[in-house]
Design a protein around this motif. Structure first.
Motif, PDB file in Angstrom:
ATOM      1  N   TRP A  27     -80.403 -44.131  50.362  1.00 24.17           N
ATOM      2  CA  TRP A  27     -81.626 -43.859  50.253  1.00 24.17           C
ATOM      3  C   TRP A  27     -82.665 -43.945  51.513  1.00 24.17           C
ATOM      4  O   TRP A  27     -83.583 -43.352  51.660  1.00 24.17           O
ATOM      5  CB  TRP A  27     -82.186 -44.157  48.958  1.00 24.17           C
ATOM      6  N   ALA A  28     -82.658 -45.137  52.092  1.00 23.68           N
ATOM      7  CA  ALA A  28     -83.416 -45.455  53.082  1.00 23.68           C
ATOM      8  C   ALA A  28     -82.979 -44.841  54.564  1.00 23.68           C
ATOM      9  O   ALA A  28     -84.032 -44.888  55.411  1.00 23.68           O
ATOM     10  CB  ALA A  28     -83.564 -46.945  53.363  1.00 23.68           C
ATOM     11  N   GLU A  29     -82.032 -44.246  54.640  1.00 30.39           N
ATOM     12  CA  GLU A  29     -81.766 -43.481  55.572  1.00 30.39           C
ATOM     13  C   GLU A  29     -82.072 -42.094  55.938  1.00 30.39           C
ATOM     14  O   GLU A  29     -82.110 -41.513  54.841  1.00 30.39           O
ATOM     15  CB  GLU A  29     -80.049 -43.576  55.819  1.00 30.39           C
ATOM     16  N   ARG A  65     -88.455 -39.206  45.286  1.00 31.55           N
ATOM     17  CA  ARG A  65     -88.719 -40.053  44.414  1.00 31.55           C
ATOM     18  C   ARG A  65     -88.087 -41.246  44.182  1.00 31.55           C
ATOM     19  O   ARG A  65     -88.782 -42.170  43.957  1.00 31.55           O
ATOM     20  CB  ARG A  65     -88.335 -39.114  42.989  1.00 31.55           C
ATOM     21  N   ARG A  66     -86.847 -41.294  44.775  1.00 32.15           N
ATOM     22  CA  ARG A  66     -86.197 -42.661  44.871  1.00 32.15           C
ATOM     23  C   ARG A  66     -86.844 -43.603  45.740  1.00 32.15           C
ATOM     24  O   ARG A  66     -86.979 -44.724  45.342  1.00 32.15           O
ATOM     25  CB  ARG A  66     -84.783 -42.497  45.126  1.00 32.15           C
ATOM     26  N   ARG A  67     -87.270 -43.060  47.087  1.00 35.72           N
ATOM     27  CA  ARG A  67     -87.889 -43.862  48.006  1.00 35.72           C
ATOM     28  C   ARG A  67     -89.093 -44.373  47.421  1.00 35.72           C
ATOM     29  O   ARG A  67     -89.677 -45.470  47.751  1.00 35.72           O
ATOM     30  CB  ARG A  67     -88.012 -43.123  49.133  1.00 35.72           C
ATOM     31  N   ILE A  68     -89.916 -43.434  46.794  1.00 30.28           N
ATOM     32  CA  ILE A  68     -91.441 -44.012  45.955  1.00 30.28           C
ATOM     33  C   ILE A  68     -91.018 -45.210  45.005  1.00 30.28           C
ATOM     34  O   ILE A  68     -91.668 -46.013  44.874  1.00 30.28           O
ATOM     35  CB  ILE A  68     -92.114 -42.881  45.593  1.00 30.28           C
ATOM     36  N   GLU A  69     -89.901 -44.994  44.410  1.00 30.21           N
ATOM     37  CA  GLU A  69     -89.718 -46.068  43.213  1.00 30.21           C
ATOM     38  C   GLU A  69     -89.366 -47.260  43.889  1.00 30.21           C
ATOM     39  O   GLU A  69     -89.654 -48.327  43.589  1.00 30.21           O
ATOM     40  CB  GLU A  69     -88.680 -45.592  42.414  1.00 30.21           C
ATOM     41  N   ARG A  70     -88.732 -47.434  45.100  1.00 32.95           N
ATOM     42  CA  ARG A  70     -88.282 -48.378  45.689  1.00 32.95           C
ATOM     43  C   ARG A  70     -89.584 -49.115  46.434  1.00 32.95           C
ATOM     44  O   ARG A  70     -89.766 -50.326  46.530  1.00 32.95           O
ATOM     45  CB  ARG A  70     -87.485 -48.205  47.037  1.00 32.95           C
ATOM     46  N   CYS A  86     -93.324 -48.458  53.961  1.00 34.31           N
ATOM     47  CA  CYS A  86     -93.315 -47.063  54.398  1.00 34.31           C
ATOM     48  C   CYS A  86     -92.174 -46.882  55.138  1.00 34.31           C
ATOM     49  O   CYS A  86     -91.082 -46.028  54.984  1.00 34.31           O
ATOM     50  CB  CYS A  86     -94.285 -46.538  55.252  1.00 34.31           C
ATOM     51  N   SER A  87     -91.868 -47.753  56.481  1.00 37.07           N
ATOM     52  CA  SER A  87     -90.698 -47.661  57.142  1.00 37.07           C
ATOM     53  C   SER A  87     -89.289 -48.197  56.490  1.00 37.07           C
ATOM     54  O   SER A  87     -88.254 -47.587  56.460  1.00 37.07           O
ATOM     55  CB  SER A  87     -90.828 -48.665  58.411  1.00 37.07           C
ATOM     56  N   LEU A  88     -89.533 -49.272  55.657  1.00 36.25           N
ATOM     57  CA  LEU A  88     -88.312 -49.719  55.019  1.00 36.25           C
ATOM     58  C   LEU A  88     -87.638 -48.919  53.899  1.00 36.25           C
ATOM     59  O   LEU A  88     -86.533 -48.861  53.872  1.00 36.25           O
ATOM     60  CB  LEU A  88     -88.555 -51.171  54.284  1.00 36.25           C
ATOM     61  N   VAL A  89     -88.597 -48.241  53.384  1.00 39.49           N
ATOM     62  CA  VAL A  89     -87.935 -47.171  52.264  1.00 39.49           C
ATOM     63  C   VAL A  89     -87.718 -45.699  52.822  1.00 39.49           C
ATOM     64  O   VAL A  89     -87.014 -44.849  52.156  1.00 39.49           O
ATOM     65  CB  VAL A  89     -89.103 -46.988  51.035  1.00 39.49           C
ATOM     66  N   GLY A  90     -87.613 -45.633  54.296  1.00 42.81           N
ATOM     67  CA  GLY A  90     -87.108 -44.396  54.826  1.00 42.81           C
ATOM     68  C   GLY A  90     -87.968 -43.317  55.247  1.00 42.81           C
ATOM     69  O   GLY A  90     -87.501 -42.222  55.576  1.00 42.81           O
ATOM     70  N   PHE A  91     -89.448 -43.516  55.156  1.00 44.34           N
ATOM     71  CA  PHE A  91     -90.347 -42.468  55.655  1.00 44.34           C
ATOM     72  C   PHE A  91     -90.595 -42.761  57.073  1.00 44.34           C
ATOM     73  O   PHE A  91     -90.700 -44.032  57.264  1.00 44.34           O
ATOM     74  CB  PHE A  91     -91.571 -42.545  54.752  1.00 44.34           C
ATOM     75  N   TRP A 132     -84.067 -58.883  53.393  1.00 41.53           N
ATOM     76  CA  TRP A 132     -83.243 -58.486  52.159  1.00 41.53           C
ATOM     77  C   TRP A 132     -82.884 -56.806  52.567  1.00 41.53           C
ATOM     78  O   TRP A 132     -81.963 -56.086  52.135  1.00 41.53           O
ATOM     79  CB  TRP A 132     -83.816 -58.493  51.028  1.00 41.53           C
ATOM     80  N   TYR A 133     -84.018 -56.149  52.720  1.00 37.46           N
ATOM     81  CA  TYR A 133     -83.901 -54.602  52.923  1.00 37.46           C
ATOM     82  C   TYR A 133     -83.368 -54.236  54.308  1.00 37.46           C
ATOM     83  O   TYR A 133     -82.943 -53.177  54.649  1.00 37.46           O
ATOM     84  CB  TYR A 133     -85.072 -53.903  52.615  1.00 37.46           C
ATOM     85  N   GLY A 134     -82.913 -55.319  55.117  1.00 36.53           N
ATOM     86  CA  GLY A 134     -82.538 -54.905  56.520  1.00 36.53           C
ATOM     87  C   GLY A 134     -83.443 -54.670  57.609  1.00 36.53           C
ATOM     88  O   GLY A 134     -82.659 -54.475  58.756  1.00 36.53           O
ATOM     89  N   GLY A 135     -84.675 -54.643  57.183  1.00 36.88           N
ATOM     90  CA  GLY A 135     -85.631 -54.561  58.434  1.00 36.88           C
ATOM     91  C   GLY A 135     -85.601 -53.191  59.094  1.00 36.88           C
ATOM     92  O   GLY A 135     -84.810 -52.249  58.562  1.00 36.88           O
ATOM     93  N   ARG A 136     -86.429 -52.915  59.840  1.00 33.24           N
ATOM     94  CA  ARG A 136     -86.557 -51.672  60.511  1.00 33.24           C
ATOM     95  C   ARG A 136     -85.345 -51.350  61.293  1.00 33.24           C
ATOM     96  O   ARG A 136     -84.946 -50.105  61.441  1.00 33.24           O
ATOM     97  CB  ARG A 136     -87.766 -51.508  61.452  1.00 33.24           C
ATOM     98  N   ASP A 137     -84.863 -52.134  62.078  1.00 28.55           N
ATOM     99  CA  ASP A 137     -84.056 -51.882  62.941  1.00 28.55           C
ATOM    100  C   ASP A 137     -82.484 -52.826  62.551  1.00 28.55           C
ATOM    101  O   ASP A 137     -82.058 -53.625  63.359  1.00 28.55           O
ATOM    102  CB  ASP A 137     -84.145 -52.000  64.387  1.00 28.55           C
ATOM    103  N   ALA A 138     -82.167 -52.853  61.595  1.00 30.66           N
ATOM    104  CA  ALA A 138     -81.141 -53.739  61.042  1.00 30.66           C
ATOM    105  C   ALA A 138     -79.727 -53.595  61.760  1.00 30.66           C
ATOM    106  O   ALA A 138     -79.000 -54.576  61.828  1.00 30.66           O
ATOM    107  CB  ALA A 138     -80.750 -53.641  59.635  1.00 30.66           C
TER     108      ALA A 138
END
Length: 164
Positions: A27-29, A65-70, A86-91, A132-138
Motif C-alpha cells: 500500500w505504501a508503494e 482509502r487504505r493509505r488514509i487509514e494508515r 504523507c510520504s510514509l503512506v505513499g502520497f 518501523w515504516y521503513g522511512g522514506r528511502d528504506a
C-alpha cells in the motif's frame, strides 16, 4: 473443461482477491496498475471494471482509502510531521494527501491530530515510527553502508559463522 457459472465466478473473485492482496501488502508503494491487473490476469481497464464491480470502488480509490487509514493511525500515535506521514503512506503530494484525507475523514490531517492526540496511548517518537515504516528511502543504503566485499579481511558473515 466445462465449468459451471458458480465456479467461473469463484475463479474470477479469487483472481481479484490476489490483486487486492498485492495492494494491501504494498500500500505504501506507488501503484503500477498494469502490473496489479496482470497479476490478476486482466487488462488494465477490465481489471478496473471488475474490481469496482466486486468491491464497490476502483483500485485507486481503494488504495487511497487504505493509505488514509494508515495515516490516521500515524497521526494518532506517532510524533511525525504531516509531511513525513504523507510520504510514509505513499502520497507524493502533500496537497493531494490533505485533500484526500479531508474528503475521507471530514478533517484536515492537523485538525485530526489535534482532535485525537492524547486520547490514544503515548505518542511514539518519530524516529521509531520512521524505522518501523521503513522511512522514506528504506531500500537505499545509508551513508554508512559498505559493499559486501568491503568487510575486514578474514571476516565472515554472521550467518556463515553460525552455520560452521
Amino acid at each position: 473443461m466445462v465449468t459451471s457459472p458458480d465456479e467461473a465466478r469463484l475463479a474470477h473473485l479469487r483472481r481479484l482477491r490476489l490483486a487486492k492482496d498485492v495492494m494491501d501488502r504494498d500500500w505504501a508503494e506507488p501503484l503500477d496498475l498494469d502490473a496489479v491487473a496482470a497479476h490478476a490476469g486482466y487488462s488494465r481497464y477490465h481489471f478496473i471494471r471488475a474490481f469496482k464491480g466486486a468491491y464497490g470502488s476502483t483500485p485507486g480509490q481503494y488504495l487511497t482509502r487504505r493509505r488514509i487509514e494508515r495515516a490516521e493511525e500515524l497521526l494518532r500515535s506517532a510524533n511525525l510531521s504531516v509531511t513525513e506521514i504523507c510520504s510514509l503512506v505513499g502520497f507524493s503530494s502533500l496537497g493531494t494527501f490533505s485533500t484526500s484525507f479531508k474528503r475521507q475523514t471530514g478533517l484536515t490531517p492537523s485538525a485530526y491530530r489535534d482532535l485525537y492526540v492524547g486520547r490514544a496511548a503515548a505518542v511514539i517518537p518519530g524516529c521509531y515510527a520512521m524505522l518501523w515504516y521503513g522511512g522514506r528511502d528504506a531500500r537505499a543504503p545509508g551513508p554508512d553502508a559498505r559493499a559486501p566485499d568491503a568487510r575486514a579481511p578474514g571476516s565472515k558473515d554472521r550467518n556463515s559463522q553460525e552455520a560452521e
